[in-house]
Design a protein around this motif. Structure first.
Motif, PDB file in Angstrom:
ATOM      1  N   LEU A 119       0.835  -1.206   0.000  1.00 19.47           N
ATOM      2  CA  LEU A 119       0.000   0.000   0.000  1.00 19.47           C
ATOM      3  C   LEU A 119       0.864   1.248   0.000  1.00 19.47           C
ATOM      4  O   LEU A 119       0.673   2.154  -0.821  1.00 19.47           O
ATOM      5  CB  LEU A 119      -0.924  -0.004   1.224  1.00 19.47           C
ATOM      6  N   GLY A 120       1.826   1.303   0.898  1.00 20.22           N
ATOM      7  CA  GLY A 120       2.710   2.465   0.960  1.00 20.22           C
ATOM      8  C   GLY A 120       3.517   2.633  -0.316  1.00 20.22           C
ATOM      9  O   GLY A 120       3.678   3.750  -0.822  1.00 20.22           O
ATOM     10  N   GLY A 121       4.021   1.535  -0.849  1.00 15.19           N
ATOM     11  CA  GLY A 121       4.812   1.600  -2.075  1.00 15.19           C
ATOM     12  C   GLY A 121       4.004   2.083  -3.266  1.00 15.19           C
ATOM     13  O   GLY A 121       4.439   2.979  -4.002  1.00 15.19           O
ATOM     14  N   TYR A 122       2.835   1.500  -3.458  1.00 17.26           N
ATOM     15  CA  TYR A 122       1.981   1.922  -4.582  1.00 17.26           C
ATOM     16  C   TYR A 122       1.535   3.370  -4.438  1.00 17.26           C
ATOM     17  O   TYR A 122       1.497   4.115  -5.410  1.00 17.26           O
ATOM     18  CB  TYR A 122       0.747   1.023  -4.698  1.00 17.26           C
ATOM     19  N   LEU A 123       1.180   3.749  -3.234  1.00 13.95           N
ATOM     20  CA  LEU A 123       0.701   5.100  -3.003  1.00 13.95           C
ATOM     21  C   LEU A 123       1.793   6.130  -3.307  1.00 13.95           C
ATOM     22  O   LEU A 123       1.564   7.109  -4.025  1.00 13.95           O
ATOM     23  CB  LEU A 123       0.196   5.240  -1.570  1.00 13.95           C
ATOM     24  N   ALA A 124       2.978   5.901  -2.764  1.00 15.29           N
ATOM     25  CA  ALA A 124       4.078   6.859  -2.990  1.00 15.29           C
ATOM     26  C   ALA A 124       4.480   6.897  -4.459  1.00 15.29           C
ATOM     27  O   ALA A 124       4.684   7.975  -5.032  1.00 15.29           O
ATOM     28  CB  ALA A 124       5.276   6.483  -2.128  1.00 15.29           C
ATOM     29  N   TYR A 125       4.582   5.729  -5.072  1.00 13.30           N
ATOM     30  CA  TYR A 125       4.969   5.667  -6.481  1.00 13.30           C
ATOM     31  C   TYR A 125       3.941   6.392  -7.345  1.00 13.30           C
ATOM     32  O   TYR A 125       4.291   7.169  -8.231  1.00 13.30           O
ATOM     33  CB  TYR A 125       5.102   4.209  -6.927  1.00 13.30           C
ATOM     34  N   GLY A 126       2.673   6.159  -7.050  1.00 18.16           N
ATOM     35  CA  GLY A 126       1.618   6.810  -7.833  1.00 18.16           C
ATOM     36  C   GLY A 126       1.606   8.313  -7.656  1.00 18.16           C
ATOM     37  O   GLY A 126       1.456   9.064  -8.630  1.00 18.16           O
ATOM     38  N   LEU A 127       1.766   8.773  -6.431  1.00 21.16           N
ATOM     39  CA  LEU A 127       1.704  10.214  -6.172  1.00 21.16           C
ATOM     40  C   LEU A 127       2.875  10.973  -6.800  1.00 21.16           C
ATOM     41  O   LEU A 127       2.758  12.169  -7.059  1.00 21.16           O
ATOM     42  CB  LEU A 127       1.625  10.483  -4.672  1.00 21.16           C
ATOM     43  N   THR A 128       3.979  10.287  -7.058  1.00 12.55           N
ATOM     44  CA  THR A 128       5.108  10.967  -7.704  1.00 12.55           C
ATOM     45  C   THR A 128       4.820  11.297  -9.164  1.00 12.55           C
ATOM     46  O   THR A 128       5.547  12.072  -9.775  1.00 12.55           O
ATOM     47  CB  THR A 128       6.396  10.121  -7.639  1.00 12.55           C
ATOM     48  N   TRP A 129       3.767  10.723  -9.720  1.00 17.12           N
ATOM     49  CA  TRP A 129       3.424  10.973 -11.121  1.00 17.12           C
ATOM     50  C   TRP A 129       2.456  12.135 -11.295  1.00 17.12           C
ATOM     51  O   TRP A 129       2.137  12.503 -12.427  1.00 17.12           O
ATOM     52  CB  TRP A 129       2.845   9.709 -11.763  1.00 17.12           C
ATOM     53  N   ILE A 130       1.993  12.727 -10.213  1.00 22.19           N
ATOM     54  CA  ILE A 130       1.062  13.858 -10.328  1.00 22.19           C
ATOM     55  C   ILE A 130       1.787  15.024 -10.999  1.00 22.19           C
ATOM     56  O   ILE A 130       2.847  15.453 -10.558  1.00 22.19           O
ATOM     57  CB  ILE A 130       0.513  14.275  -8.950  1.00 22.19           C
ATOM     58  N   GLY A 131       1.185  15.516 -12.056  1.00 21.10           N
ATOM     59  CA  GLY A 131       1.738  16.667 -12.761  1.00 21.10           C
ATOM     60  C   GLY A 131       2.957  16.366 -13.621  1.00 21.10           C
ATOM     61  O   GLY A 131       3.546  17.296 -14.185  1.00 21.10           O
ATOM     62  N   ASP A 132       3.354  15.115 -13.723  1.00 21.02           N
ATOM     63  CA  ASP A 132       4.518  14.765 -14.542  1.00 21.02           C
ATOM     64  C   ASP A 132       4.110  14.762 -16.014  1.00 21.02           C
ATOM     65  O   ASP A 132       3.104  14.158 -16.380  1.00 21.02           O
ATOM     66  CB  ASP A 132       5.036  13.380 -14.137  1.00 21.02           C
ATOM     67  N   PRO A 133       4.883  15.419 -16.888  1.00 19.28           N
ATOM     68  CA  PRO A 133       4.514  15.479 -18.303  1.00 19.28           C
ATOM     69  C   PRO A 133       4.866  14.215 -19.088  1.00 19.28           C
ATOM     70  O   PRO A 133       4.584  14.148 -20.289  1.00 19.28           O
ATOM     71  CB  PRO A 133       5.327  16.675 -18.823  1.00 19.28           C
ATOM     72  N   ALA A 134       5.436  13.223 -18.440  1.00 15.66           N
ATOM     73  CA  ALA A 134       5.865  12.009 -19.150  1.00 15.66           C
ATOM     74  C   ALA A 134       4.669  11.294 -19.777  1.00 15.66           C
ATOM     75  O   ALA A 134       3.533  11.378 -19.291  1.00 15.66           O
ATOM     76  CB  ALA A 134       6.577  11.068 -18.192  1.00 15.66           C
TER      77      ALA A 134
END
Length: 175
Positions: A119-134
């Protein structure tokens, strides 16, 4: 004789420390703080994964629907086992042997802690993609959040299974 080799204390009773209802030597349900600690370790892992992949110039992993569905299936199985366990310990189903209850308790604990880590891993990994233009950043965000939500359901089901394995006080005193 007690564990330390001394004679048992006759003053210990059901309502005194060390009596039959004292679980100090028994298995206790996992505190929510332990699950939160493992989720914190998962957050660190998720952040490290994202930044390590970026630093190495590798392609970031895509979290797909089956990863989340695996946790949803785990949550459904644990929820059913918790319901069946509670039912059998309350005398409405077939009796549950002590070793089966311990096995179910440990299954619930292991599932809850591993799911909290994920849960912690998926949540942190997912939140790092907010606003990313990739390219496919939104897919990575949504997939990670779905997997995190399903992992949360598995954490809750695991903790419920642990608590379902508790023997009612009325039966504890009688055994």
């Amino acid at each position: 004789m007690s564990r330390d080799g001394s004679e048992p204390d006759a003053s210990r009773g059901p309502d005194r420390p060390g009596g039959p209802d004292d679980d100090r030597d028994g298995l206790r349900p996992t505190p929510v703080s332990s699950a939160l600690a493992w989720a914190g370790v998962g957050v660190v892992g998720g952040l490290l994964l994202r930044f390590a992949v970026g630093r190495l110039g590798a392609v970031a992993p895509l979290v797909t629907l089956p990863q989340g569905l695996a946790f949803a299936l785990l949550a459904a199985i644990l929820g059913y086992v918790a319901w069946a366990t509670r039912r059998s310990l309350r005398g409405r189903g077939s009796r549950l042997a002590a070793h089966q209850a311990v096995n179910r308790f440990l299954l619930g604990r292991a599932s809850a802690l591993v799911s909290a880590l994920a849960l912690g891993g998926y949540l942190a990994y997912g939140l790092t993609w907010i606003g990313d233009p990739a390219e496919r950043a939104d897919d990575r965000l949504v997939g990670s959040l779905v997997a995190a939500g399903c992992a949360l359901a598995a954490v809750v089901a695991g903790l419920l299974l642990e608590r379902a394995c508790r023997v009612p006080p009325s039966e504890r005193a009688g055994s």
